[in-house]
Design an enzyme around this catalytic site. Structure first.
Site, short mmCIF file in Angstrom:
data_model
loop_
_atom_site.label_atom_id
_atom_site.label_comp_id
_atom_site.label_asym_id
_atom_site.label_seq_id
_atom_site.Cartn_x
_atom_site.Cartn_y
_atom_site.Cartn_z
CB CYS A 47 -0.88 -0.03 1.25
SG CYS A 47 -1.86 1.47 1.51
CB SER A 49 -0.08 3.54 4.32
OG SER A 49 -1.25 4.24 3.96
CG HIS A 52 3.14 7.45 3.02
ND1 HIS A 52 3.47 7.96 1.79
CD2 HIS A 52 1.79 7.59 3.12
CE1 HIS A 52 2.36 8.38 1.18
NE2 HIS A 52 1.33 8.16 1.96
CG HIS A 68 -1.43 -1.69 6.18
ND1 HIS A 68 -0.31 -1.20 5.57
CD2 HIS A 68 -2.48 -1.07 5.59
CE1 HIS A 68 -0.66 -0.32 4.66
NE2 HIS A 68 -1.97 -0.23 4.64
CB CYS A 175 -5.48 -1.34 3.37
SG CYS A 175 -5.21 0.45 3.46
P1 PAD Z 1 -0.34 4.94 -4.84
O1 PAD Z 1 1.05 5.42 -4.69
O2 PAD Z 1 -0.61 3.64 -5.49
O3 PAD Z 1 -1.22 6.05 -5.62
C1 PAD Z 1 -0.98 7.42 -5.57
C2 PAD Z 1 -1.33 8.01 -6.95
O4 PAD Z 1 -1.20 9.43 -6.88
C3 PAD Z 1 -0.41 7.53 -8.07
O5 PAD Z 1 -1.17 7.04 -9.15
C4 PAD Z 1 0.39 8.80 -8.44
O6 PAD Z 1 0.75 8.83 -9.81
C5 PAD Z 1 -0.60 9.88 -8.08
N1 PAD Z 1 0.02 11.19 -7.83
C6 PAD Z 1 1.20 11.47 -7.19
N2 PAD Z 1 1.41 12.79 -7.15
C7 PAD Z 1 0.35 13.37 -7.76
C8 PAD Z 1 -0.01 14.74 -8.03
N3 PAD Z 1 0.77 15.74 -7.63
N4 PAD Z 1 -1.18 14.96 -8.68
C9 PAD Z 1 -1.98 13.94 -9.08
N5 PAD Z 1 -1.68 12.63 -8.85
C10 PAD Z 1 -0.54 12.35 -8.21
O7 PAD Z 1 -0.94 4.96 -3.35
P2 PAD Z 1 -2.27 4.29 -2.74
O8 PAD Z 1 -3.38 4.38 -3.72
O9 PAD Z 1 -1.93 2.98 -2.14
O10 PAD Z 1 -2.52 5.29 -1.51
C11 PAD Z 1 -2.89 6.64 -1.76
C12 PAD Z 1 -2.85 7.47 -0.50
O11 PAD Z 1 -3.87 7.01 0.40
C13 PAD Z 1 -1.53 7.37 0.28
O12 PAD Z 1 -1.20 8.64 0.81
C14 PAD Z 1 -1.87 6.41 1.41
O13 PAD Z 1 -1.03 6.58 2.52
C15 PAD Z 1 -3.30 6.83 1.69
C16 PAD Z 1 -4.10 5.81 2.44
N6 PAD Z 1 -4.97 6.26 3.38
C17 PAD Z 1 -5.73 5.39 4.10
C18 PAD Z 1 -6.71 5.94 5.07
O14 PAD Z 1 -7.28 5.19 5.88
N7 PAD Z 1 -6.98 7.24 5.05
C19 PAD Z 1 -5.62 4.03 3.90
C20 PAD Z 1 -4.77 3.58 2.90
C21 PAD Z 1 -3.99 4.46 2.19
ZN ZN Z 2 -3.04 0.79 3.33
#
Ligand code: PAD
Ligand code: ZN
Ligand code: ZN
Length: 376
Positions: A47, A49, A52, A68, A175
């Site tokens: 993921c 996260s 990060h 996770h 997740c």
């Molecule tokens: P990912 O890295 O697969 O997707 C992120 C996407 O954002 C990619 O397609 C990138 O190309 C795009 N991107 C990057 N920079 C930019 C920009 N400036 N403008 C437009 N697009 C851009 O990550 P993911 O989908 O696994 O996770 C996304 C976020 O969600 C990440 O920050 C993660 O920590 C968060 C998350 N939050 C929760 C929650 O409970 N709130 C749970 C799981 C993940």
């Molecule tokens: Zn996650």
């Protein structure tokens, strides 16, 4: 020979410090204490996260075993555990649901007081860890830690799922899918016929797209700087996709232009950047628009913005685990998947053996993967 009650030596991917590759080492996993469950992981997704932690933007304690989003099988249980038994197929819950605290009892709440999200300690409730490497304590990650053959979870952080569910297919429910789909359905409560903009089309953002579509949105604008994400976003429900790099003006102005100056009804930030959080807020209708922050911004970051963005009536909110009650809702989503109410296959772009975890992260860094699932 039963392993119950004994220390298990197994493979795990340990991160010793940020910006370094994972090392696959043999760790020791202690037996579960009272109200804990030891789980053999079958499949685990990578993921944003987890990334990060690798990039250093999320403050955690090292050494750590991230991961996770997974499916496993219960190996043994500690004293007093009644919710699962050895042999049960389970999903670890990165957000626990103790069922007893105030947020758990509130129908609108889901941030259980037992969470390890707000201040990530990486320890069990008793302040110790079940993981060690050569006698040194290794931390867990958000109540789960799944980049290991065996993990130990508190009973609040594990839920039994349909035994027929295919592990490598349903692990995004641990997740990405729940977070994204829930953000649209539960946190934003997207209405039929509405317009939405989804910033970031990774595994979580695409799940938001699916949630918006399921809720009956008539317009779903996908936004990403990687245009390779667009075909799948459209397949899953985006009605149009835009790349901010193709425009000279800010992306929120582009969204306003696309919506006759009105902005969308709902916007979602699913990247984890403060600038796109503001852009997403400014992209929704200034009066009745709702913007949901799903992305996890770097631990030390802060946002400065004009209060006029909110003064006119916008709603700005965050969403953890899609606002869902993890222990109750995860098995329901697995059953809905088994009943073919939604698809998960498109989210899984790669399946790799666990040993190739560093290749999995490389695919994510290069923008080539949606979900890379590691199998044991
Ligand atoms: P990912 O890295 O697969 O997707 C992120 C996407 O954002 C990619 O397609 C990138 O190309 C795009 N991107 C990057 N920079 C930019 C920009 N400036 N403008 C437009 N697009 C851009 O990550 P993911 O989908 O696994 O996770 C996304 C976020 O969600 C990440 O920050 C993660 O920590 C968060 C998350 N939050 C929760 C929650 O409970 N709130 C749970 C799981 C993940
Ligand atoms: Zn996650
Ligand atoms: Zn609780």
């Amino acid at each position: 020979m039963s392993t119950a009650g004994k220390v298990i030596k197994c493979k795990a991917a340990v991160l010793w410090e940020p910006k370094k590759p994972f090392s696959i080492v043999e760790i020791e996993v202690a037996p579960p204490k009272a109200h804990e469950v030891r789980v053999k992981i079958l499949a685990t997704g990578i993921c944003g996260s987890d990334d990060h932690i690798v990039s250093g933007s999320l403050k955690v304690n090292f050494p750590i075993i991230p991961g996770h989003e997974a499916v496993g099988v219960v190996e043994s249980i500690g004293e007093g555990v009644t919710c699962v038994k050895p042999g049960d197929k389970v999903i670890p819950l990165c957000l626990p649901q103790c069922g007893k605290c105030i947020p758990c009892k509130n129908p609108e709440g889901n941030l259980c007081k037992k969470n390890d999200f707000v201040e990530i300690k990486g320890l069990m409730y008793d302040g110790t860890s079940r993981f060690s490497y050569k006698g040194k304590l290794v931390h867990s990650f958000i109540s789960s830690s799944t980049f290991t053959e065996y993990t130990v979870l508190h009973e609040d952080s594990v839920t039994k799922i349909d035994p027929a569910a295919p592990p490598e297919k349903v692990c995004p429910i641990g997740c990405a899918f729940s977070t994204g789909y829930g953000a649209a359905i539960k946190s934003a409560k997207v209405k039929p016929g509405s317009s939405c903009a989804v910033f970031g089309l990774g595994g979580v953002g695409l799940s938001v797209v699916m949630g918006c579509k399921a809720a009956g949105a008539s317009r779903i604008i996908g936004i990403d700087i990687n245009k390779d994400k667009f075909p799948l976003a459209k397949e899953l429900g985006a009605t149009e996709c835009v790349n901010p790099l193709d425009f000279k003006k800010p992306i929120n102005e582009v969204v306003l232009d696309m919506t006759d100056g009105e902005g969308v009804d709902y916007s979602f930030e699913v990247i984890g950047r403060t600038d796109t959080m503001i852009a997403a807020l400014a992209s929704c209708n200034l009066n009745y628009g709702t913007s949901v922050v799903v992305g996890v911004a770097p631990s030390a970051s802060e946002i400065t913005f004009s209060p006029s963005l909110l003064f006119t009536g916008r709603t700005w909110k965050g969403s953890v685990f899609g606002g869902l009650k993890s222990k109750d809702d995860v098995p329901k989503l697995v059953s809905e998947f088994m009943a073919k109410k939604f698809v998960l296959d498109p989210l899984i772009s790669h399946v790799l053996p666990f040993d190739q975890i560093n290749e999995g992260f490389e695919l994510l860094h290069k923008g080539k993967s949606i979900r890379c699932v590691l199998v044991f």
